[in-house]
Scaffold this motif. Sequence first.
Motif, PDB file in Angstrom:
ATOM      1  N   TYR A 191      -2.525   5.177  11.216  1.00 29.37           N
ATOM      2  CA  TYR A 191      -3.227   4.308  12.171  1.00 29.37           C
ATOM      3  C   TYR A 191      -3.243   2.857  11.690  1.00 29.37           C
ATOM      4  CZ  TYR A 191      -6.587   5.717   8.645  1.00 29.37           C
ATOM      5  OH  TYR A 191      -7.171   6.006   7.431  1.00 29.37           O
ATOM      6  N   CYS A 192      -2.434   2.539  10.680  1.00 35.69           N
ATOM      7  CA  CYS A 192      -2.481   1.213  10.062  1.00 35.69           C
ATOM      8  C   CYS A 192      -1.230   0.409  10.406  1.00 35.69           C
ATOM      9  CB  CYS A 192      -2.599   1.365   8.548  1.00 35.69           C
ATOM     10  SG  CYS A 192      -2.648  -0.212   7.684  1.00 35.69           S
TER      11      CYS A 192
ATOM     12  N   CYS B  39       0.829  -1.198   0.000  1.00 39.71           N
ATOM     13  CA  CYS B  39       0.000   0.000   0.000  1.00 39.71           C
ATOM     14  C   CYS B  39       0.864   1.248   0.000  1.00 39.71           C
ATOM     15  CB  CYS B  39      -0.905   0.005   1.233  1.00 39.71           C
ATOM     16  SG  CYS B  39      -2.104   1.350   1.207  1.00 39.71           S
TER      17      CYS B  39
ATOM     18  N   ALA C  59      -0.652   4.311   0.627  1.00 39.84           N
ATOM     19  CA  ALA C  59      -1.409   5.381   1.295  1.00 39.84           C
ATOM     20  C   ALA C  59      -0.768   5.814   2.615  1.00 39.84           C
ATOM     21  CB  ALA C  59      -2.849   4.941   1.534  1.00 39.84           C
ATOM     22  N   GLN C  60      -0.110   4.879   3.303  1.00 42.49           N
ATOM     23  CA  GLN C  60       0.648   5.205   4.513  1.00 42.49           C
ATOM     24  C   GLN C  60      -0.177   5.884   5.611  1.00 42.49           C
ATOM     25  OE1 GLN C  60       4.840   6.555   3.753  1.00 42.49           O
ATOM     26  NE2 GLN C  60       4.101   6.737   1.658  1.00 42.49           N
ATOM     27  N   CYS C  61      -1.360   5.383   5.865  1.00 37.12           N
ATOM     28  CA  CYS C  61      -2.169   5.923   6.968  1.00 37.12           C
ATOM     29  C   CYS C  61      -1.437   5.633   8.283  1.00 37.12           C
ATOM     30  CB  CYS C  61      -3.531   5.254   6.994  1.00 37.12           C
ATOM     31  SG  CYS C  61      -4.358   5.268   5.396  1.00 37.12           S
TER      32      CYS C  61
ATOM     33  N   LYS D 140      -4.834   9.290   1.068  1.00 31.72           N
ATOM     34  CA  LYS D 140      -5.877   8.282   0.851  1.00 31.72           C
ATOM     35  C   LYS D 140      -6.966   8.812  -0.085  1.00 31.72           C
ATOM     36  CE  LYS D 140      -8.075   4.621   3.539  1.00 31.72           C
ATOM     37  NZ  LYS D 140      -8.303   4.091   4.879  1.00 31.72           N
TER      38      LYS D 140
ATOM     39  N   GLY E 246      -7.837  -4.562   0.800  1.00 29.85           N
ATOM     40  CA  GLY E 246      -6.388  -4.618   0.777  1.00 29.85           C
ATOM     41  C   GLY E 246      -5.804  -3.236   0.598  1.00 29.85           C
ATOM     42  N   GLY E 247      -4.495  -3.213   0.375  1.00 33.44           N
ATOM     43  CA  GLY E 247      -3.800  -1.943   0.247  1.00 33.44           C
ATOM     44  C   GLY E 247      -3.968  -1.317  -1.123  1.00 33.44           C
ATOM     45  N   PHE E 248      -3.504  -0.093  -1.217  1.00 35.07           N
ATOM     46  CA  PHE E 248      -3.472   0.616  -2.506  1.00 35.07           C
ATOM     47  C   PHE E 248      -2.188   0.166  -3.202  1.00 35.07           C
ATOM     48  CE2 PHE E 248      -5.923   4.710  -1.090  1.00 35.07           C
ATOM     49  CZ  PHE E 248      -6.959   3.926  -0.608  1.00 35.07           C
TER      50      PHE E 248
ATOM     51  N   PHE F 198      -0.886  -2.710   9.048  1.00 35.77           N
ATOM     52  CA  PHE F 198      -1.024  -3.813   8.098  1.00 35.77           C
ATOM     53  C   PHE F 198      -0.108  -3.680   6.884  1.00 35.77           C
ATOM     54  CE2 PHE F 198      -3.492  -5.001   4.188  1.00 35.77           C
ATOM     55  CZ  PHE F 198      -3.391  -6.380   4.308  1.00 35.77           C
ATOM     56  N   TYR F 199       0.117  -2.481   6.430  1.00 38.96           N
ATOM     57  CA  TYR F 199       0.688  -2.313   5.096  1.00 38.96           C
ATOM     58  C   TYR F 199       2.217  -2.422   5.088  1.00 38.96           C
ATOM     59  CZ  TYR F 199       2.382   2.414   6.167  1.00 38.96           C
ATOM     60  OH  TYR F 199       3.053   3.471   6.705  1.00 38.96           O
TER      61      TYR F 199
HETATM   62  S1  SF4 Z   1      -3.955  -0.687   3.907  1.00 43.37           S
HETATM   63 FE1  SF4 Z   1      -5.692   0.768   4.100  1.00 43.37          FE
HETATM   64  S2  SF4 Z   1      -5.532   1.616   6.179  1.00 43.37           S
HETATM   65 FE2  SF4 Z   1      -3.552   0.615   5.692  1.00 43.37          FE
HETATM   66  S3  SF4 Z   1      -2.261   2.288   4.867  1.00 43.37           S
HETATM   67 FE3  SF4 Z   1      -3.275   1.310   3.125  1.00 43.37          FE
HETATM   68  S4  SF4 Z   1      -5.170   2.506   2.777  1.00 43.37           S
HETATM   69 FE4  SF4 Z   1      -4.394   3.026   4.830  1.00 43.37          FE
END
Ligand code: SF4
Length: 343
Positions: A58-59, A52, A54-56, A179, A97-99, A61-62
């Motif tokens: 609060y995540c 991903c 997007a690098q949020c 995002k 899933g991720g971007f 997962f990526y």
């Molecule tokens: S997987 Fe979703 S929440 Fe996690 S960084 Fe990417 S867009 Fe954001």
Amino acid sequence: MSRISVDEARELWLRSDDEELKRLAGEVRGRYHDPNRATYMVMRIINYTNVCVAQCDYCAFYVLPNQEGGYVLSREDVFAKIDELLEFGGDLVGFNGGFNPKLPLDYYCGLFASVRERYGERVEFYALTVAEFVFLADRAKLSYAEAAARLRDAGVHWVTGGGSEILTEDFRARHAKWKYTVADYFDAQRAIVESGLRTTATMVIGFDETLDERLEHLQRTRDFQDETGGLFSFLCWTSKPYGTAFGGREISPQEYRRWIALSRIFLDNVEHVRTSVLTQNEAAFRALDYGADDFDLPIEDEVTQKAGARIELDLEGLLAIPRRLGYEVEYRRAERPAALAGS
Ligand code: SF4
């Protein structure tokens, strides 16, 4: 009780005790549902890629492209996960899933078409979240209407309102500036509704959002529903902070239940308010007393699990809890959009 304003909602939140919130939420719930009945689904999120851009913050997962640990599930992996879901008695998949910049819209259309071809109506799936949809449409240089039509032609029925967290531009800038913008989010969701697909509203609380930001999120959701009527349900869950860059602490189950009640009271035009077993576990069921009428029993969601969510696979044990609270629980199948029935 008539519709409440944002100022009245703020007053209710700050001044009302739990009993008052329960009573008012029960009144609005009762317009749509039997007070002693709740519905549920057994589902699994299939996280098809963790790559991903997007690098949020609060995540947990990526991973970034070309970083170690990145994956994309094969179709065989996806089918095996769906088969396992069927063995659990479930029939709803949420793809999330991720971007991933290496996966174009055509990849998704092929994947969704293959799932529809293999499982027909035995399995329903939420193909994407609105957040992923915005990313894919932009990368394909398609309008949102064109992208929605491509998905519909691939056998998709649902694109959920996931990835919304808190829908204010300030929140987006603080935590997820790559995002989407809030304006983009609702433009995309409007195109999804107009294309005949179904969608939902979601919200995540427990970051650093202010009360005013939470209320703005609800106001935008209610306005969108007034305009389109396209939101099947509203699902609110709580942030899991473990292993994330932002960190923070979880809010209490009581605060969650109170927010469910306020959401039910404010969103008087949304039929289903859903409580989150994924993030609240056993405590989620008490939200049925606070206006919720529906819930998922998830068997997997790597995104939330990576941030600390605990999955409980004793589904009968879980269902015993709402029964003990006095609810008759009934399985609910995902509805097929009326606009696509027969297609
Ligand atoms: S997987 Fe979703 S929440 Fe996690 S960084 Fe990417 S867009 Fe954001």
